[in-house]
Write an enzyme that holds these catalytic residues in place. Structure first.
Site, mmCIF file in Angstrom:
data_model
loop_
_atom_site.group_PDB
_atom_site.id
_atom_site.type_symbol
_atom_site.label_atom_id
_atom_site.label_comp_id
_atom_site.label_asym_id
_atom_site.label_seq_id
_atom_site.Cartn_x
_atom_site.Cartn_y
_atom_site.Cartn_z
ATOM 1 N N ASP A 134 0.786 -1.230 0.000
ATOM 2 C CA ASP A 134 0.000 0.000 0.000
ATOM 3 C C ASP A 134 0.820 1.284 0.000
ATOM 4 O O ASP A 134 0.256 2.371 0.109
ATOM 5 C CB ASP A 134 -0.995 0.015 1.174
ATOM 6 N N CYS A 195 -20.732 0.824 11.972
ATOM 7 C CA CYS A 195 -19.421 1.477 11.886
ATOM 8 C C CYS A 195 -19.550 2.990 12.019
ATOM 9 O O CYS A 195 -18.724 3.638 12.689
ATOM 10 C CB CYS A 195 -18.712 1.100 10.592
ATOM 11 N N CYS A 199 -17.805 5.172 15.399
ATOM 12 C CA CYS A 199 -16.620 6.014 15.206
ATOM 13 C C CYS A 199 -16.532 7.054 16.319
ATOM 14 O O CYS A 199 -17.445 7.874 16.472
ATOM 15 C CB CYS A 199 -16.669 6.697 13.840
#
Length: 315
Positions: A134, A195, A199
């Site tokens: 990455d 999700c 957060c």
């Protein structure tokens, strides 16, 4: 040897990738990814924060030919990094994100891709291949979806039905033609908001869009300077990274654990002792964390994070 068909080459590469330790592998054409305009808009909106390198190399992410001229195909690989559950830190301790508490995954994946590239060259000596992790200018989640490995969830992570989002991605770019997999078109997030609601800083301001400037992972390892007061309490005990959006994802509840020893947490990482971190000088920091992902953040950021956690707990 160079007359091997795309189907045979692809099958051989996939089998070798699995033998090298990757759990998932798929192939797709080397084209401009469908998500490129969305990535460009995300950058223009300032959501990358201080990650100026993303803007500097933005155009390189538009097509994988910036990495390998003449590239025709992308073989995307993924490895599962889920191991044990994180310990609950007590006073004087902190959490490290799961992907970072073992060895540096770049070294692990890069080594496997090097071996896969050598295998490719033995099969196709007149073609070129390059393995990337990455750190390369590649929208790897887009290519993973195109290669049939999974869908991009509301938390912007690649999600697979078997392994959830506990996946590290890599790719082998090749000038050879491969037999391409069907892009993953299904989306199993449906009406779930787990999700987004989990957060700590509301960095997931809407489905499929993360504002890095609000994200604890970004703040803990990329942001330079003081952490704004509004983020200090949400930091809680997170020294490096944040897994909040992944830990609540229903697709991550029953995923298998990785057998790879390097992905297991080091004895001093789950949890990590804050006093031990704060007592390090720069040379000791490099000696202790130089072979781990914590080295990305650097000495000063890690000390800043440790002081921030201790300060929040004293208030």
């Amino acid at each position: 040897m160079s007359a091997i068909s795309p189907a045979s080459l692809t099958q051989a590469l996939k089998e070798e990738a699995i033998a090298l330790g990757f759990e998932l592998v798929g192939a797709c054409p080397a084209i401009e990814p469908p998500g490129w305009p969305r990535f460009r808009e995300w950058l223009d909106a300032g959501c990358a924060g201080q990650m100026a390198y993303l803007s500097r190399h933005a155009d390189a992410r538009r097509h994988p030919s910036s990495i390998l001229p003449g590239v025709r195909s992308v073989l995307v690989v993924a490895t599962n990094y889920r191991t044990v559950e994180p310990a609950v830190p007590v006073a004087g301790e902190a959490r490290v994100s799961r992907y970072a508490w073992g060895g540096d995954y770049h070294r692990i994946i890069r080594g496997r891709l090097h071996s896969l590239g050598q295998f490719h060259r033995r099969l196709m000596p007149d073609q070129r291949a390059r393995g990337v992790v990455d750190t390369a200018p590649l929208l790897e989640r887009e290519f993973a979806r195109m290669a049939g490995l999974g869908w991009i969830g509301k938390n912007t992570m690649l999600i697979n039905r078997q392994f959830g989002s506990w996946l590290l991605l890599g790719a082998l770019l090749t000038t050879a033609e491969l037999a391409y997999d069907t892009p993953y078109e299904s989306e199993y997030c449906r009406n779930c908001r787990a999700c987004l609601d989990a957060c700590p800083t509301r960095a997931l301001q809407e489905p499929y869009r993360l504002d890095a400037r609000l994200c604890i992972s970004y703040l803990s390892m990329e942001h330079t300077g003081a952490i704004a007061a509004e983020f200090r309490e949400p930091f809680d005990s997170r020294l490096f990274g944040c897994d909040a959006c992944q830990e609540v994802c229903p697709h991550n509840k029953h995923t298998p654990c990785s057998p790879v020893p390097e992905f297991q947490p080091r004895d001093d990482m789950n949890p990590i002792d804050l006093h031990g971190v704060k007592s390090l000088d720069e040379a000791a920091f490099r000696a202790r964390f130089g072979e781990t992902s914590l080295a990305w953040a650097g000495y000063e950021k890690l000390l800043r994070n440790a002081a921030l956690i201790e300060g929040v707990r004293r208030t």
